[in-house]
Design a protein around this motif. Structure first.
Motif, PDB file in Angstrom:
ATOM      1  N   ALA A  24      11.334  -4.833  -1.152  1.00 23.47           N
ATOM      2  CA  ALA A  24      10.295  -3.815  -1.301  1.00 23.47           C
ATOM      3  C   ALA A  24      10.048  -3.496  -2.769  1.00 23.47           C
ATOM      4  O   ALA A  24       8.895  -3.340  -3.197  1.00 23.47           O
ATOM      5  CB  ALA A  24      10.711  -2.550  -0.544  1.00 23.47           C
ATOM      6  N   ASN A  27       8.179  -6.440  -4.484  1.00 24.05           N
ATOM      7  CA  ASN A  27       6.783  -6.439  -4.049  1.00 24.05           C
ATOM      8  C   ASN A  27       5.934  -5.482  -4.877  1.00 24.05           C
ATOM      9  O   ASN A  27       4.744  -5.721  -5.101  1.00 24.05           O
ATOM     10  CB  ASN A  27       6.674  -6.033  -2.582  1.00 24.05           C
ATOM     11  N   SER A 146      15.367   1.593   3.916  1.00 26.98           N
ATOM     12  CA  SER A 146      14.565   0.579   3.235  1.00 26.98           C
ATOM     13  C   SER A 146      13.075   0.828   3.446  1.00 26.98           C
ATOM     14  O   SER A 146      12.260   0.544   2.557  1.00 26.98           O
ATOM     15  CB  SER A 146      14.958  -0.826   3.706  1.00 26.98           C
ATOM     16  N   GLN A 150      10.295   1.471   0.578  1.00 26.88           N
ATOM     17  CA  GLN A 150       9.020   0.759   0.553  1.00 26.88           C
ATOM     18  C   GLN A 150       7.857   1.717   0.311  1.00 26.88           C
ATOM     19  O   GLN A 150       6.968   1.447  -0.510  1.00 26.88           O
ATOM     20  CB  GLN A 150       8.806   0.006   1.858  1.00 26.88           C
ATOM     21  N   TYR A 154       5.567   1.700  -3.033  1.00 25.98           N
ATOM     22  CA  TYR A 154       4.122   1.467  -2.920  1.00 25.98           C
ATOM     23  C   TYR A 154       3.339   2.551  -3.655  1.00 25.98           C
ATOM     24  O   TYR A 154       2.377   2.260  -4.382  1.00 25.98           O
ATOM     25  CB  TYR A 154       3.712   1.427  -1.447  1.00 25.98           C
TER      26      TYR A 154
END
Length: 236
Positions: A24, A27, A146, A150, A154
């Motif tokens: 995460a 990303n 998790s 994330q 984000y």
């Protein structure tokens, strides 16, 4: 800027959650992962869940306490899914991201996540300047750790894309400097008879909340330390 924002995971039980958190983070452009006393790490389950983010696992720092993980951080935000006896200043995920991105130019920013089953302990949350909560379905309010990471990552990625986020100009003390201040304050209050060591009560907890809410700047903290030192000299 994102390289100055670290994710701290405390006492993670399932190594797969560490791997998923690393994925995460990668990303969303974050790369600093600090693990406080993980139950099992390194582990193949973490590697499997990390996918292309195994480099974050390889570079993850493992430490023995939260205080060690955040000592150099002027801003610490702790994730909390439930209300506490002594409410701390609260942020939602978007506000957390905005504050983290704005202050990352000053020094390391830590966002702290607790155990899968019980989250962060009260003494750990007291080491944070703010708490962040992710609104969710009241019938099932607690996110997997998790998944929570994330969401926060984000929001950080989305926020740092915005050109209008102004870097924070104020210089704030590190968490270690604040801990030194709290120790000095407690010693001085005991010295003048305001605190009784055998019956401390909740006074220091309330004072921590007060100063965390006020967030003294570095110069202001130096002045407060000077006042405490002068009181100590005069009392002696």
């Amino acid at each position: 800027m994102l390289s100055n924002i670290r994710i701290v995971m405390i006492n993670t039980f399932h190594p797969g959650n560490i791997g998923a958190a690393a994925r995460a983070m990668k990303n969303m452009g974050l790369n600093e992962l600090v693990l406080v006393e993980p139950r099992l790490f390194p582990d193949p389950k973490a590697t499997s869940r990390a996918a292309s983010a195994t480099d974050l696992l390889d570079n993850a720092r493992v430490v023995g306490s939260l205080s060690e993980a955040i000592a150099d951080c002027p801003l610490v935000i702790g994730a909390s899914a439930r209300s506490r006896s002594f409410p701390w200043p609260m942020l939602d995920a978007e506000q957390c991201a905005l504050k983290a991105v704005a202050e990352a130019n000053q020094g390391p920013v830590a966002i702290v996540f607790g155990r899968e089953r019980m989250g962060l302990h009260n003494d750990e949350l007291m080491q944070c300047h703010f708490h962040v909560a992710i609104p969710s379905n009241p019938d099932s309010p607690v996110l997997n750790v998790s998944a929570a990471i994330q969401v926060i990552c984000y929001e950080i990625w989305k926020t740092q894309l915005r050109d209008e986020v102004a870097p924070e100009a104020t210089e704030y003390p590190t968490q270690q400097q604040m801990e030194n201040f709290y120790q000095h304050l407690e010693q001085t209050l005991e010295q003048v008879g305001f605190l009784i060591p055998q019956h401390p009560g909740k006074s220091m907890t309330k004072l921590r909340r007060l100063f965390n809410r006020a967030r003294p700047e570095s110069l202001e903290l130096n002045m407060l330390r000077g006042i405490l030192s002068a009181i100590g000299r005069n009392k002696g």
